[in-house]
Design a protein around this motif. Sequence first.
Motif, PDB file in Angstrom:
ATOM      1  N   PRO A  36      46.045  45.306  39.577  1.00 18.69           N
ATOM      2  CA  PRO A  36      45.275  46.553  39.519  1.00 18.69           C
ATOM      3  C   PRO A  36      44.809  46.886  38.098  1.00 18.69           C
ATOM      4  O   PRO A  36      43.730  47.444  37.914  1.00 18.69           O
ATOM      5  CB  PRO A  36      46.256  47.613  40.030  1.00 18.69           C
ATOM      6  CG  PRO A  36      47.233  46.856  40.858  1.00 18.69           C
ATOM      7  CD  PRO A  36      47.362  45.511  40.188  1.00 18.69           C
ATOM      8  N   SER A  39      41.363  45.475  36.903  1.00 18.16           N
ATOM      9  CA  SER A  39      40.122  46.037  37.432  1.00 18.16           C
ATOM     10  C   SER A  39      39.732  47.164  36.493  1.00 18.16           C
ATOM     11  O   SER A  39      40.369  48.216  36.487  1.00 18.16           O
ATOM     12  CB  SER A  39      40.335  46.591  38.839  1.00 18.16           C
ATOM     13  OG  SER A  39      40.686  45.555  39.706  1.00 18.16           O
ATOM     14  N   ALA A  70      41.566  36.763  38.447  1.00 17.31           N
ATOM     15  CA  ALA A  70      41.167  38.079  37.935  1.00 17.31           C
ATOM     16  C   ALA A  70      40.676  37.972  36.494  1.00 17.31           C
ATOM     17  O   ALA A  70      39.675  38.593  36.114  1.00 17.31           O
ATOM     18  CB  ALA A  70      42.324  39.069  38.034  1.00 17.31           C
ATOM     19  N   ARG A  73      37.256  36.400  36.556  1.00 21.12           N
ATOM     20  CA  ARG A  73      36.234  37.377  36.986  1.00 21.12           C
ATOM     21  C   ARG A  73      35.863  38.320  35.841  1.00 21.12           C
ATOM     22  O   ARG A  73      34.694  38.644  35.650  1.00 21.12           O
ATOM     23  CB  ARG A  73      36.740  38.194  38.170  1.00 21.12           C
ATOM     24  CG  ARG A  73      36.448  37.597  39.516  1.00 21.12           C
ATOM     25  CD  ARG A  73      36.700  38.560  40.660  1.00 21.12           C
ATOM     26  NE  ARG A  73      38.013  39.183  40.643  1.00 21.12           N
ATOM     27  CZ  ARG A  73      39.122  38.630  41.115  1.00 21.12           C
ATOM     28  NH1 ARG A  73      39.092  37.422  41.649  1.00 21.12           N
ATOM     29  NH2 ARG A  73      40.272  39.273  41.062  1.00 21.12           N
ATOM     30  N   LEU A  74      36.860  38.783  35.098  1.00 18.61           N
ATOM     31  CA  LEU A  74      36.581  39.683  33.974  1.00 18.61           C
ATOM     32  C   LEU A  74      35.670  39.015  32.949  1.00 18.61           C
ATOM     33  O   LEU A  74      34.730  39.626  32.445  1.00 18.61           O
ATOM     34  CB  LEU A  74      37.880  40.099  33.282  1.00 18.61           C
ATOM     35  CG  LEU A  74      38.610  41.278  33.865  1.00 18.61           C
ATOM     36  CD1 LEU A  74      39.960  41.443  33.174  1.00 18.61           C
ATOM     37  CD2 LEU A  74      37.791  42.544  33.727  1.00 18.61           C
ATOM     38  N   SER A  77      31.947  38.896  33.871  1.00 18.04           N
ATOM     39  CA  SER A  77      31.162  40.131  33.964  1.00 18.04           C
ATOM     40  C   SER A  77      31.149  40.875  32.646  1.00 18.04           C
ATOM     41  O   SER A  77      31.865  41.851  32.489  1.00 18.04           O
ATOM     42  CB  SER A  77      31.695  41.057  35.038  1.00 18.04           C
ATOM     43  OG  SER A  77      32.782  40.564  35.697  1.00 18.04           O
ATOM     44  N   GLU A  80      30.755  44.730  32.457  1.00 10.23           N
ATOM     45  CA  GLU A  80      31.791  45.553  33.063  1.00 10.23           C
ATOM     46  C   GLU A  80      32.815  46.051  32.042  1.00 10.23           C
ATOM     47  O   GLU A  80      33.175  47.215  32.036  1.00 10.23           O
ATOM     48  CB  GLU A  80      32.500  44.730  34.148  1.00 10.23           C
ATOM     49  CG  GLU A  80      33.279  45.559  35.111  1.00 10.23           C
ATOM     50  CD  GLU A  80      33.735  44.724  36.292  1.00 10.23           C
ATOM     51  OE1 GLU A  80      34.899  44.874  36.654  1.00 10.23           O
ATOM     52  OE2 GLU A  80      32.950  43.942  36.827  1.00 10.23           O
TER      53      GLU A  80
END
Length: 141
Positions: A36, A39, A70, A73-74, A77, A80
């Motif tokens: 969590p 994100s 995770a 993915r970070l 992007s 983000e």
Amino acid sequence: GTPEPCRYPQAGLPAHCPRTGAYAVDVAAFEALALPALSPPPPSAAARRSVVVIDEVGRMELHSAAFQAAVTRLLASPAEAVVFGALTAPIYGHRVPFCDAIAAHGRVSVDRITQKTRDAVREALQRRLLREVGLREEGYA
């Protein structure tokens, strides 16, 4: 049922707990806490991007495929979040391929920290982080 959690770096731990050296890793508990946090929240009114701090991408964390996904993915992007973290260093020539891949990523800048360079590196990282999130240095120590 639910596997018994892995809590102590001692012999006799449940067999399902992966080990790194003398330590057992409770992957489920790690993922419940870490995923969590990976994100990113939306940026604040003062900053154009949020910041995600990863204390370490190390051997114990890499027992989690979901953690690796995770982090990947970070890094994919850039709009983000700004990702700020520490990578485990090779020990005695033993490379950590996932950490090597992160270090080679186009968005990643690696600063080696030694006792002699730590103050200068800290100051440079602070300036870079403030610039990346769109904040000015005044008022930030």
